[in-house]
Enzyme design. Structure first.
Site, PDB file in Angstrom:
ATOM      1  N   HIS A 135      37.687  47.849  19.748  1.00  0.00           N
ATOM      2  CA  HIS A 135      38.240  46.489  19.827  1.00  0.00           C
ATOM      3  C   HIS A 135      37.272  45.419  19.330  1.00  0.00           C
ATOM      4  CE1 HIS A 135      41.751  47.889  21.929  1.00  0.00           C
ATOM      5  NE2 HIS A 135      41.079  48.280  22.997  1.00  0.00           N
ATOM      6  N   HIS A 173      45.226  52.229  23.520  1.00  0.00           N
ATOM      7  CA  HIS A 173      45.256  50.866  22.970  1.00  0.00           C
ATOM      8  C   HIS A 173      45.159  50.888  21.447  1.00  0.00           C
ATOM      9  CE1 HIS A 173      43.604  50.435  27.130  1.00  0.00           C
ATOM     10  NE2 HIS A 173      44.345  49.332  27.143  1.00  0.00           N
ATOM     11  N   ASP A 260      42.541  57.258  27.667  1.00  0.00           N
ATOM     12  CA  ASP A 260      43.315  56.418  28.593  1.00  0.00           C
ATOM     13  C   ASP A 260      44.825  56.572  28.388  1.00  0.00           C
ATOM     14  OD1 ASP A 260      43.097  55.200  26.121  1.00  0.00           O
ATOM     15  OD2 ASP A 260      42.213  53.337  26.858  1.00  0.00           O
TER      16      ASP A 260
END
Ligand SMILES: [Zn+2]
Ligand SMILES: [Zn+2]
Length: 395
Positions: A135, A173, A260
């Protein structure tokens, strides 16, 4: 030529310094528990494995991706603890911690060293479970990520003469930082399979994001519905990833293995099992051998079920990368379970499996327009396959 080279695993106790502090999900206990489990299963010894720490990346290296002003702000925050929200430093996601610059720069150097070792044939594969900080943006920290080790490593490969790099990100994500850095660069394919941005940080990663001018078709995004489990997640990976990576024909494959996606993860809403994650790691390993002569750099990433998921998922990844895959039915060694009991006052998992058979039906078996996973896959194929010379409707 590279078949006798060892597999490189980035690790030293110094890597534990990347830690946002008590109560933050991104604790380095996840790394400690992973390496201890891999050690307990005997994966990190032997002539075919090379365990190496990392120095700190220089500012010049960091600035191949990050702006000088941002790097200076991380240095300053690291020295005097001053938050700098303009650069995303000192937020609740990215609180300032002591030696933040040093710890983050070490993660970057570990991934850069890994990439260059693989490219130069000094390592067959390389794994940096401390990396995958996807990110981080050129001018700011974001989503628990300070410096973008994946992007700096890919940049280092290009500067070393690599023509094409494929990056595949299977974290829950969207891999937004890496996609942003290479948005306009036709030499880098970024592929991200994630939970839809409508339900999850960072909100991007829609199928229609396919790359900037001159680089159309080099960003690939599969945005899956919340609640997607093994069968849908694996079906999506299989329906998109091998086809686009083969079509791109990379010299090196870099993968991000954020775990995740697991049903126990506290921050996301996918329902993948460790067994599904293992199948995905096998798929990416096989793909690296098929398309890139085995030149494979595997990185960690997210994963916040610190005891129950991360150590098992990444120990499997280490087993696959070192060609000693761990049988899913393997009992977790008592020494590791005792450590968990001492630290957390409870028992951790006792087996390396979740007991799922992680089966999926391939895309070639047919498309169901009434199924929302299938509609997500279809949207990605329709958006990006033609730019890569692929037929969205047929394999
Ligand atoms: Zn994540
Ligand atoms: Zn291999």
């Amino acid at each position: 030529m590279t078949s006798s080279a060892p597999v490189r695993v980035v690790w030293s106790r110094e890597m534990l310094a990347y830690d946002f502090g008590h109560g933050h999900p991104m604790t380095s206990e996840r790394l400690d528990l992973t390496i201890r489990l891999a050690e307990a299963l005997g994966l990190l010894v032997g002539d075919d494995v090379e365990l190496v720490g990392a120095e700190m990346a220089s500012d010049a290296l960091l600035q191949t991706v990050h702006t000088p002003a941002y790097v200076a702000a991380v240095h300053a925050a690291s020295t005097d603890g001053t938050p700098d929200p303009v650069f995303g430093l000192g937020t609740s996601d990215d609180p300032v911690f002591p030696d933040m610059h040093e710890a983050s720069a070490r993660v970057v150097q570990g991934s850069v060293d890994s990439a260059l070792a693989v490219w130069e044939g000094r390592a067959l594969h390389a794994v940096n479970v401390t990396g995958g900080l996807h990110h981080a943006m050129p001018a700011s920290a974001s989503g628990f990520c300070v410096y973008n080790d994946a992007a700096v490593a890919i940049r280092a490969l290009l500067e070393a003469g690599v023509q094409r790099v494929a990056y595949v990100d299977i974290d829950a994500h969207h891999g937004d930082g890496v996609q942003t850095v290479f948005w306009d660069d036709p030499r880098v394919l970024t592929v991200s399979v994630h939970e839809t941005g409508q339900a999850l940080f960072p909100g991007t990663g829609h199928a229609r994001e396919t790359g900037g001018p001159g680089a159309e078709g080099t960003a690939v995004n599969v945005a899956l519905p919340s609640g997607t489990g093994d069968a849908g997640w694996l079906r999506a990976l299989d329906a998109v990833v091998p086809a686009v990576v083969r079509a791109f024909d990379p010299d090196v494959l870099v993968t991000q293995h954020g775990c995740d996606t697991h049903l126990l993860d506290p921050l996301t809403h996918l329902r993948v099992s460790v067994d599904g994650q293992v199948l995905a790691a096998h798929l990416l390993h096989d793909l690296a051998h098929e398309v890139a002569d085995g030149r494979w750099v595997a990185l960690g990433g997210g994963g916040y079920a610190v005891v129950d998921v991360v150590p098992r998922s990444w120990t499997h990844l280490l087993g696959i990368a070192t060609h000693h895959p761990v049988d899913p039915g393997t009992q977790i060694p008592d020494e590791w379970r005792s450590l968990v009991r001492e630290r957390y006052g409870r028992l951790g998992p006792d087996l390396m499996t979740d007991g799922r058979d992680a089966r999926f039906s391939p895309w070639s078996s047919g498309y169901d327009p009434g199924n929302d996973v299938d509609r997500s896959i279809r949207a990605t194929r329709a958006a990006v396959f033609p730019s890569l010379g692929l037929d969205p409707d047929h394999d």
